[in-house]
Design an enzyme around this catalytic site. Sequence first.
Site, PDB file in Angstrom:
ATOM      1  N   HIS A 326       0.779  -1.480   0.049  1.00 37.19           N
ATOM      2  CA  HIS A 326      -0.228   0.115   0.123  1.00 37.19           C
ATOM      3  C   HIS A 326       0.799   1.256   0.003  1.00 37.19           C
ATOM      4  O   HIS A 326       2.101   1.071   0.449  1.00 37.19           O
ATOM      5  CB  HIS A 326      -0.876  -0.118   1.290  1.00 37.19           C
ATOM      6  CG  HIS A 326      -0.338   0.134   2.556  1.00 37.19           C
ATOM      7  ND1 HIS A 326       0.135   1.132   3.218  1.00 37.19           N
ATOM      8  CD2 HIS A 326       0.304  -0.687   3.277  1.00 37.19           C
ATOM      9  CE1 HIS A 326       0.689   1.206   4.220  1.00 37.19           C
ATOM     10  NE2 HIS A 326       0.681   0.013   4.442  1.00 37.19           N
ATOM     11  N   CYS A 344       3.823  -4.708   6.181  1.00 42.44           N
ATOM     12  CA  CYS A 344       3.417  -4.159   4.932  1.00 42.44           C
ATOM     13  C   CYS A 344       4.758  -3.837   4.198  1.00 42.44           C
ATOM     14  O   CYS A 344       5.782  -3.609   4.534  1.00 42.44           O
ATOM     15  CB  CYS A 344       2.418  -2.958   5.052  1.00 42.44           C
ATOM     16  SG  CYS A 344       0.794  -3.670   5.929  1.00 42.44           S
TER      17      CYS A 344
END
Length: 397
Positions: A326, A344
Amino acid sequence: MFPKKTVLSVAGILAATLLASACSSGDDAGGTAAGGPGSNQSATPASVSIEPADANGVSPTTPIVVKAANGKLTGVTVTNSKGKAVEGKIAADGLSWTNSEVLGYGGTYHVVAHAQSADGKPVEKAGDVVTVSPKKQANANLIPAPSAVKSTGVGVGQPIVFSFGTAVKDKAAVEKALTVESSPKQEGSWYWMDDKNVHYRPKEYWQAGTTLTVSAKIYGVDFGNGVFGAEDRTETYKVHDSWIAKADGSNEQMQIFHDGAMVKTMPISMGKDATPTHLGAHVISDKQANYTMDSCTYGVCPPDPKAYRSDEKYSQRISNDGEFVHENPNSVGQQGSSNVSHGCINLNAANAQWFFQNFGLGDVVEVANSGGPQLPVWDLYGDWSKSWTDWQKGSAL
Protein backbone atom coordinates in the site's frame (compact mmCIF):
# COMPACT_ATOMS: atom_id res chain seq x y z
CA MET A 1 -51.83 -130.46 -37.25
CA PHE A 2 -51.87 -127.49 -39.60
CA PRO A 3 -49.99 -127.34 -42.80
CA LYS A 4 -46.67 -125.41 -42.66
CA LYS A 5 -47.92 -122.62 -44.90
CA THR A 6 -50.88 -121.94 -42.61
CA VAL A 7 -48.65 -121.56 -39.48
CA LEU A 8 -46.46 -118.93 -41.15
CA SER A 9 -49.50 -116.87 -42.12
CA VAL A 10 -50.75 -116.74 -38.52
CA ALA A 11 -47.30 -115.61 -37.28
CA GLY A 12 -47.17 -112.78 -39.84
CA ILE A 13 -50.60 -111.56 -38.79
CA LEU A 14 -49.51 -111.44 -35.14
CA ALA A 15 -46.33 -109.49 -35.98
CA ALA A 16 -48.22 -106.95 -38.04
CA THR A 17 -50.72 -106.46 -35.25
CA LEU A 18 -47.94 -105.85 -32.69
CA LEU A 19 -46.17 -103.34 -34.98
CA ALA A 20 -49.31 -101.34 -35.56
CA SER A 21 -50.01 -101.28 -31.84
CA ALA A 22 -46.49 -99.95 -31.04
CA CYS A 23 -46.69 -97.16 -33.62
CA SER A 24 -49.94 -95.78 -32.19
CA SER A 25 -49.06 -95.92 -28.47
CA GLY A 26 -50.78 -93.07 -26.52
CA ASP A 27 -53.09 -91.98 -29.28
CA ASP A 28 -56.08 -93.60 -27.64
CA ALA A 29 -55.68 -91.27 -24.61
CA GLY A 30 -55.78 -88.19 -26.85
CA GLY A 31 -52.40 -86.82 -25.47
CA THR A 32 -49.13 -85.69 -27.07
CA ALA A 33 -45.52 -86.53 -26.45
CA ALA A 34 -43.93 -84.51 -23.60
CA GLY A 35 -42.59 -81.18 -24.82
CA GLY A 36 -44.21 -81.47 -28.25
CA PRO A 37 -46.69 -79.17 -29.92
CA GLY A 38 -49.75 -78.53 -27.83
CA SER A 39 -47.97 -79.38 -24.54
CA ASN A 40 -49.87 -78.11 -21.51
CA GLN A 41 -46.67 -77.52 -19.50
CA SER A 42 -46.58 -73.72 -18.56
CA ALA A 43 -43.60 -71.39 -19.24
CA THR A 44 -41.29 -70.24 -16.37
CA PRO A 45 -43.05 -67.31 -14.68
CA ALA A 46 -41.53 -63.83 -14.86
CA SER A 47 -39.99 -62.27 -11.76
CA VAL A 48 -39.34 -58.62 -10.84
CA SER A 49 -36.74 -57.18 -8.47
CA ILE A 50 -36.39 -53.65 -7.04
CA GLU A 51 -33.00 -52.28 -6.04
CA PRO A 52 -32.38 -51.07 -3.42
CA ALA A 53 -35.02 -53.42 -1.99
CA ASP A 54 -37.29 -51.95 0.71
CA ALA A 55 -34.36 -49.72 1.64
CA ASN A 56 -34.19 -47.05 4.33
CA GLY A 57 -31.63 -44.25 4.63
CA VAL A 58 -30.52 -44.43 0.99
CA SER A 59 -28.51 -41.63 -0.62
CA PRO A 60 -30.79 -39.72 -3.03
CA THR A 61 -28.18 -40.19 -5.75
CA THR A 62 -28.45 -43.99 -5.53
CA PRO A 63 -30.55 -44.98 -8.56
CA ILE A 64 -33.73 -47.01 -8.23
CA VAL A 65 -33.33 -49.97 -10.60
CA VAL A 66 -36.19 -52.33 -11.45
CA LYS A 67 -35.24 -55.56 -13.25
CA ALA A 68 -37.25 -58.33 -14.93
CA ALA A 69 -36.20 -61.97 -15.35
CA ASN A 70 -37.91 -64.58 -17.58
CA GLY A 71 -40.00 -61.83 -19.07
CA LYS A 72 -40.11 -58.10 -19.80
CA LEU A 73 -41.26 -55.01 -17.98
CA THR A 74 -44.48 -53.49 -19.22
CA GLY A 75 -44.67 -50.52 -16.89
CA VAL A 76 -43.00 -48.95 -13.84
CA THR A 77 -44.24 -46.07 -11.71
CA VAL A 78 -42.34 -44.44 -8.85
CA THR A 79 -44.13 -41.78 -6.85
CA ASN A 80 -43.13 -39.65 -3.91
CA SER A 81 -45.19 -39.10 -0.78
CA LYS A 82 -47.19 -36.37 -2.54
CA GLY A 83 -48.09 -38.67 -5.42
CA LYS A 84 -45.78 -36.98 -7.92
CA ALA A 85 -44.26 -39.39 -10.41
CA VAL A 86 -40.49 -39.71 -10.69
CA GLU A 87 -39.19 -39.65 -14.24
CA GLY A 88 -37.52 -42.80 -15.53
CA LYS A 89 -37.31 -45.07 -18.55
CA ILE A 90 -37.55 -48.74 -19.42
CA ALA A 91 -34.48 -49.97 -21.31
CA ALA A 92 -34.88 -50.92 -24.96
CA ASP A 93 -34.60 -54.63 -24.14
CA GLY A 94 -37.42 -54.34 -21.59
CA LEU A 95 -35.32 -55.89 -18.85
CA SER A 96 -34.72 -52.87 -16.61
CA TRP A 97 -35.98 -49.43 -15.55
CA THR A 98 -33.92 -46.65 -13.95
CA ASN A 99 -34.95 -43.23 -12.69
CA SER A 100 -33.59 -40.26 -14.63
CA GLU A 101 -34.77 -37.71 -12.06
CA VAL A 102 -32.65 -37.23 -8.94
CA LEU A 103 -34.39 -38.07 -5.69
CA GLY A 104 -34.70 -35.75 -2.71
CA TYR A 105 -33.55 -36.04 0.87
CA GLY A 106 -35.97 -37.48 3.43
CA GLY A 107 -38.36 -38.89 0.83
CA THR A 108 -40.42 -42.08 0.62
CA TYR A 109 -40.74 -43.40 -2.92
CA HIS A 110 -43.33 -46.07 -3.73
CA VAL A 111 -42.40 -48.37 -6.60
CA VAL A 112 -44.94 -50.41 -8.59
CA ALA A 113 -43.63 -52.54 -11.43
CA HIS A 114 -45.46 -54.72 -13.96
CA ALA A 115 -43.94 -57.41 -16.13
CA GLN A 116 -45.12 -60.17 -18.45
CA SER A 117 -43.74 -63.67 -18.90
CA ALA A 118 -43.20 -65.34 -22.27
CA ASP A 119 -46.66 -66.92 -22.18
CA GLY A 120 -48.28 -63.54 -21.47
CA LYS A 121 -48.94 -63.99 -17.77
CA PRO A 122 -48.65 -60.67 -15.84
CA VAL A 123 -46.60 -60.13 -12.70
CA GLU A 124 -46.70 -57.19 -10.30
CA LYS A 125 -44.09 -56.11 -7.74
CA ALA A 126 -44.26 -53.22 -5.26
CA GLY A 127 -41.81 -51.78 -2.75
CA ASP A 128 -40.64 -48.59 -1.02
CA VAL A 129 -37.33 -46.73 -1.08
CA VAL A 130 -36.71 -44.20 1.71
CA THR A 131 -33.89 -41.67 1.30
CA VAL A 132 -31.73 -40.39 4.13
CA SER A 133 -32.73 -37.37 6.22
CA PRO A 134 -29.54 -35.40 7.00
CA LYS A 135 -29.03 -33.77 10.37
CA LYS A 136 -27.37 -30.94 8.47
CA GLN A 137 -26.59 -30.03 4.88
CA ALA A 138 -23.30 -28.45 3.81
CA ASN A 139 -22.81 -26.06 0.89
CA ALA A 140 -19.69 -25.84 -1.26
CA ASN A 141 -18.77 -22.16 -0.87
CA LEU A 142 -16.11 -21.07 -3.35
CA ILE A 143 -13.28 -18.63 -2.66
CA PRO A 144 -12.75 -16.37 -4.46
CA ALA A 145 -16.40 -15.81 -5.21
CA PRO A 146 -16.79 -16.39 -8.96
CA SER A 147 -18.93 -13.26 -9.28
CA ALA A 148 -16.13 -11.12 -7.80
CA VAL A 149 -13.62 -12.10 -10.52
CA LYS A 150 -15.94 -12.68 -13.47
CA SER A 151 -14.79 -9.55 -15.30
CA THR A 152 -11.17 -9.46 -14.14
CA GLY A 153 -10.15 -13.11 -13.92
CA VAL A 154 -7.62 -14.30 -11.35
CA GLY A 155 -3.86 -14.22 -11.12
CA VAL A 156 -1.47 -17.09 -11.68
CA GLY A 157 -1.05 -17.74 -7.96
CA GLN A 158 -4.73 -18.08 -7.09
CA PRO A 159 -5.63 -21.25 -5.15
CA ILE A 160 -9.16 -22.60 -5.50
CA VAL A 161 -10.84 -22.91 -2.11
CA PHE A 162 -13.95 -24.81 -1.05
CA SER A 163 -15.24 -23.77 2.36
CA PHE A 164 -18.04 -25.98 3.69
CA GLY A 165 -18.98 -24.06 6.83
CA THR A 166 -19.20 -27.27 8.84
CA ALA A 167 -16.71 -29.93 9.85
CA VAL A 168 -16.03 -32.68 7.33
CA LYS A 169 -15.37 -36.05 8.95
CA ASP A 170 -15.05 -38.15 5.80
CA LYS A 171 -12.59 -35.96 3.88
CA ALA A 172 -11.82 -38.68 1.35
CA ALA A 173 -15.48 -39.05 0.33
CA VAL A 174 -15.82 -35.30 -0.12
CA GLU A 175 -12.53 -34.88 -1.95
CA LYS A 176 -13.54 -37.56 -4.46
CA ALA A 177 -16.50 -35.35 -5.37
CA LEU A 178 -14.31 -32.30 -6.11
CA THR A 179 -12.58 -31.62 -9.42
CA VAL A 180 -10.57 -28.85 -11.03
CA GLU A 181 -10.06 -29.20 -14.77
CA SER A 182 -7.52 -26.85 -16.32
CA SER A 183 -7.13 -25.97 -19.97
CA PRO A 184 -4.29 -26.18 -20.84
CA LYS A 185 -3.88 -29.14 -18.50
CA GLN A 186 -1.71 -28.71 -15.39
CA GLU A 187 -0.96 -31.07 -12.55
CA GLY A 188 -2.64 -30.07 -9.29
CA SER A 189 -3.74 -31.41 -5.93
CA TRP A 190 -5.96 -30.71 -2.89
CA TYR A 191 -4.76 -29.80 0.59
CA TRP A 192 -7.01 -29.78 3.67
CA MET A 193 -6.18 -26.69 5.72
CA ASP A 194 -8.58 -27.81 8.45
CA ASP A 195 -11.86 -29.72 8.84
CA LYS A 196 -13.85 -27.10 6.92
CA ASN A 197 -11.56 -25.79 4.17
CA VAL A 198 -9.77 -27.50 1.32
CA HIS A 199 -7.46 -25.74 -1.17
CA TYR A 200 -6.40 -26.70 -4.70
CA ARG A 201 -3.27 -25.42 -6.42
CA PRO A 202 -1.14 -26.57 -9.35
CA LYS A 203 2.43 -27.80 -9.01
CA GLU A 204 3.64 -24.50 -10.48
CA TYR A 205 1.81 -21.20 -10.92
CA TRP A 206 -1.09 -21.35 -13.35
CA GLN A 207 -0.24 -20.65 -16.95
CA ALA A 208 -1.53 -17.29 -18.12
CA GLY A 209 -4.76 -17.65 -20.08
CA THR A 210 -5.78 -20.91 -18.37
CA THR A 211 -9.47 -21.76 -18.02
CA LEU A 212 -10.43 -23.54 -14.81
CA THR A 213 -13.64 -25.56 -14.50
CA VAL A 214 -14.31 -26.22 -10.84
CA SER A 215 -16.94 -28.74 -9.71
CA ALA A 216 -18.28 -30.04 -6.40
CA LYS A 217 -20.58 -33.02 -7.01
CA ILE A 218 -21.45 -33.23 -3.32
CA TYR A 219 -25.22 -33.76 -3.40
CA GLY A 220 -25.91 -37.04 -1.66
CA VAL A 221 -22.33 -37.34 -0.38
CA ASP A 222 -22.03 -38.37 3.26
CA PHE A 223 -19.67 -35.94 5.04
CA GLY A 224 -19.96 -37.94 8.28
CA ASN A 225 -21.69 -37.13 11.57
CA GLY A 226 -25.05 -36.84 9.84
CA VAL A 227 -23.91 -34.10 7.44
CA PHE A 228 -24.58 -34.45 3.70
CA GLY A 229 -23.83 -32.26 0.70
CA ALA A 230 -26.60 -29.77 -0.06
CA GLU A 231 -26.23 -29.36 -3.83
CA ASP A 232 -23.80 -29.75 -6.71
CA ARG A 233 -21.92 -26.76 -8.03
CA THR A 234 -19.82 -26.02 -11.12
CA GLU A 235 -18.07 -22.71 -11.83
CA THR A 236 -15.50 -21.41 -14.31
CA TYR A 237 -12.51 -19.16 -13.66
CA LYS A 238 -10.23 -17.46 -16.15
CA VAL A 239 -6.56 -16.88 -15.35
CA HIS A 240 -5.43 -13.54 -16.78
CA ASP A 241 -1.91 -12.58 -17.76
CA SER A 242 0.93 -13.12 -15.29
CA TRP A 243 1.82 -10.43 -12.75
CA ILE A 244 4.53 -11.30 -10.22
CA ALA A 245 6.27 -8.84 -7.87
CA LYS A 246 9.60 -9.78 -6.28
CA ALA A 247 10.24 -7.79 -3.10
CA ASP A 248 13.78 -7.95 -1.69
CA GLY A 249 14.44 -6.81 1.88
CA SER A 250 18.21 -6.69 1.37
CA ASN A 251 18.08 -3.75 -1.05
CA GLU A 252 14.53 -2.49 -0.37
CA GLN A 253 13.53 -2.82 -4.02
CA MET A 254 10.60 -4.57 -5.72
CA GLN A 255 10.84 -5.77 -9.30
CA ILE A 256 7.64 -6.19 -11.32
CA PHE A 257 7.37 -8.98 -13.91
CA HIS A 258 4.60 -9.07 -16.51
CA ASP A 259 4.33 -12.36 -18.41
CA GLY A 260 7.90 -13.15 -17.40
CA ALA A 261 9.47 -9.83 -18.45
CA MET A 262 10.59 -7.26 -15.90
CA VAL A 263 8.69 -4.03 -16.56
CA LYS A 264 9.31 -1.88 -13.49
CA THR A 265 11.39 -1.51 -10.32
CA MET A 266 10.22 0.49 -7.32
CA PRO A 267 11.73 1.36 -3.91
CA ILE A 268 9.99 -0.18 -0.91
CA SER A 269 10.08 -0.39 2.84
CA MET A 270 9.12 -3.70 4.43
CA GLY A 271 8.64 -4.82 8.03
CA LYS A 272 11.10 -3.64 10.65
CA ASP A 273 13.00 -6.08 12.85
CA ALA A 274 10.23 -6.25 15.47
CA THR A 275 7.54 -6.90 12.86
CA PRO A 276 9.25 -8.46 9.84
CA THR A 277 7.36 -9.30 6.66
CA HIS A 278 6.82 -13.02 6.11
CA LEU A 279 9.06 -14.75 3.59
CA GLY A 280 7.79 -16.55 0.53
CA ALA A 281 5.09 -16.27 -2.09
CA HIS A 282 2.07 -14.20 -1.06
CA VAL A 283 -1.16 -14.03 -3.06
CA ILE A 284 -3.33 -10.93 -3.22
CA SER A 285 -6.76 -11.67 -1.73
CA ASP A 286 -8.38 -8.22 -1.57
CA LYS A 287 -7.86 -4.67 -2.80
CA GLN A 288 -9.31 -1.42 -1.50
CA ALA A 289 -8.59 2.11 -2.72
CA ASN A 290 -9.21 3.37 0.83
CA TYR A 291 -8.77 1.08 3.80
CA THR A 292 -8.47 1.40 7.57
CA MET A 293 -5.73 -0.87 8.83
CA ASP A 294 -6.35 -2.00 12.37
CA SER A 295 -4.08 -4.55 14.04
CA CYS A 296 -6.92 -5.44 16.41
CA THR A 297 -8.54 -7.32 13.51
CA TYR A 298 -5.93 -10.04 14.00
CA GLY A 299 -5.59 -9.76 17.80
CA VAL A 300 -2.87 -7.12 18.29
CA CYS A 301 -4.52 -4.32 20.23
CA PRO A 302 -3.33 -1.43 22.43
CA PRO A 303 -1.41 -1.19 24.70
CA ASP A 304 0.68 -3.71 22.72
CA PRO A 305 3.55 -1.71 21.16
CA LYS A 306 2.93 -3.59 17.88
CA ALA A 307 -0.64 -2.29 17.69
CA TYR A 308 -1.64 0.24 15.05
CA ARG A 309 -4.63 1.85 13.35
CA SER A 310 -4.28 4.00 10.23
CA ASP A 311 -6.13 4.98 7.07
CA GLU A 312 -4.23 3.95 3.95
CA LYS A 313 -4.69 4.23 0.19
CA TYR A 314 -4.28 1.71 -2.63
CA SER A 315 -4.14 -1.26 -0.27
CA GLN A 316 -3.88 -4.88 -1.41
CA ARG A 317 -3.91 -7.66 1.19
CA ILE A 318 -1.19 -10.31 0.87
CA SER A 319 -1.75 -12.24 4.12
CA ASN A 320 -4.36 -12.51 6.84
CA ASP A 321 -2.25 -11.09 9.64
CA GLY A 322 -2.02 -7.49 8.51
CA GLU A 323 0.38 -7.61 5.56
CA PHE A 324 -0.54 -5.35 2.62
CA VAL A 325 1.11 -3.63 -0.31
CA HIS A 326 0.00 0.00 0.00
CA GLU A 327 0.87 3.67 -0.18
CA ASN A 328 2.55 5.12 2.91
CA PRO A 329 3.66 8.75 2.65
CA ASN A 330 5.19 8.57 6.14
CA SER A 331 7.88 6.08 5.05
CA VAL A 332 8.82 7.61 1.70
CA GLY A 333 12.16 8.72 3.16
CA GLN A 334 13.01 5.15 4.12
CA GLN A 335 11.71 3.49 0.96
CA GLY A 336 14.69 2.07 -0.90
CA SER A 337 16.98 2.29 2.12
CA SER A 338 15.48 0.68 5.27
CA ASN A 339 12.59 -1.43 6.50
CA VAL A 340 10.35 0.36 8.99
CA SER A 341 6.79 -0.93 8.54
CA HIS A 342 4.61 -3.18 10.71
CA GLY A 343 5.00 -5.94 8.09
CA CYS A 344 3.47 -4.26 5.04
CA ILE A 345 5.27 -3.35 1.84
CA ASN A 346 5.20 0.47 1.66
CA LEU A 347 5.23 2.41 -1.61
CA ASN A 348 5.14 6.06 -2.57
CA ALA A 349 1.92 7.50 -4.02
CA ALA A 350 2.78 7.08 -7.71
CA ASN A 351 4.06 3.53 -7.36
CA ALA A 352 1.19 2.49 -5.10
CA GLN A 353 -1.36 3.76 -7.61
CA TRP A 354 0.44 2.01 -10.50
CA PHE A 355 0.63 -1.22 -8.52
CA PHE A 356 -3.05 -0.97 -7.60
CA GLN A 357 -4.05 -0.47 -11.23
CA ASN A 358 -2.09 -3.46 -12.51
CA PHE A 359 -2.27 -6.05 -9.72
CA GLY A 360 -5.32 -7.80 -8.31
CA LEU A 361 -6.77 -10.99 -6.87
CA GLY A 362 -4.55 -14.00 -7.39
CA ASP A 363 -1.47 -12.05 -8.44
CA VAL A 364 1.76 -12.91 -6.63
CA VAL A 365 4.13 -10.99 -4.35
CA GLU A 366 7.27 -12.99 -3.57
CA VAL A 367 9.18 -11.78 -0.50
CA ALA A 368 12.88 -12.50 0.03
CA ASN A 369 15.46 -11.43 2.63
CA SER A 370 12.92 -9.86 4.97
CA GLY A 371 14.31 -11.36 8.15
CA GLY A 372 10.89 -12.80 8.88
CA PRO A 373 9.62 -16.38 9.15
CA GLN A 374 8.09 -18.32 6.27
CA LEU A 375 4.47 -17.41 5.55
CA PRO A 376 2.45 -20.25 7.16
CA VAL A 377 0.45 -22.45 4.79
CA TRP A 378 -2.72 -21.66 6.76
CA ASP A 379 -2.28 -17.88 6.58
CA LEU A 380 -5.02 -17.22 4.03
CA TYR A 381 -3.11 -18.11 0.83
CA GLY A 382 0.13 -19.49 2.21
CA ASP A 383 -0.37 -22.38 -0.20
CA TRP A 384 2.91 -21.82 -2.05
CA SER A 385 4.98 -22.16 1.13
CA LYS A 386 4.76 -25.95 0.80
CA SER A 387 6.92 -27.97 -1.57
CA TRP A 388 4.95 -29.97 -4.11
CA THR A 389 5.73 -33.20 -2.26
CA ASP A 390 4.51 -31.78 1.06
CA TRP A 391 1.49 -30.19 -0.57
CA GLN A 392 0.34 -33.54 -1.94
CA LYS A 393 0.51 -35.02 1.55
CA GLY A 394 -2.36 -32.69 2.52
CA SER A 395 -4.75 -34.65 0.30
CA ALA A 396 -7.14 -37.12 1.92
CA LEU A 397 -6.75 -39.55 -0.99
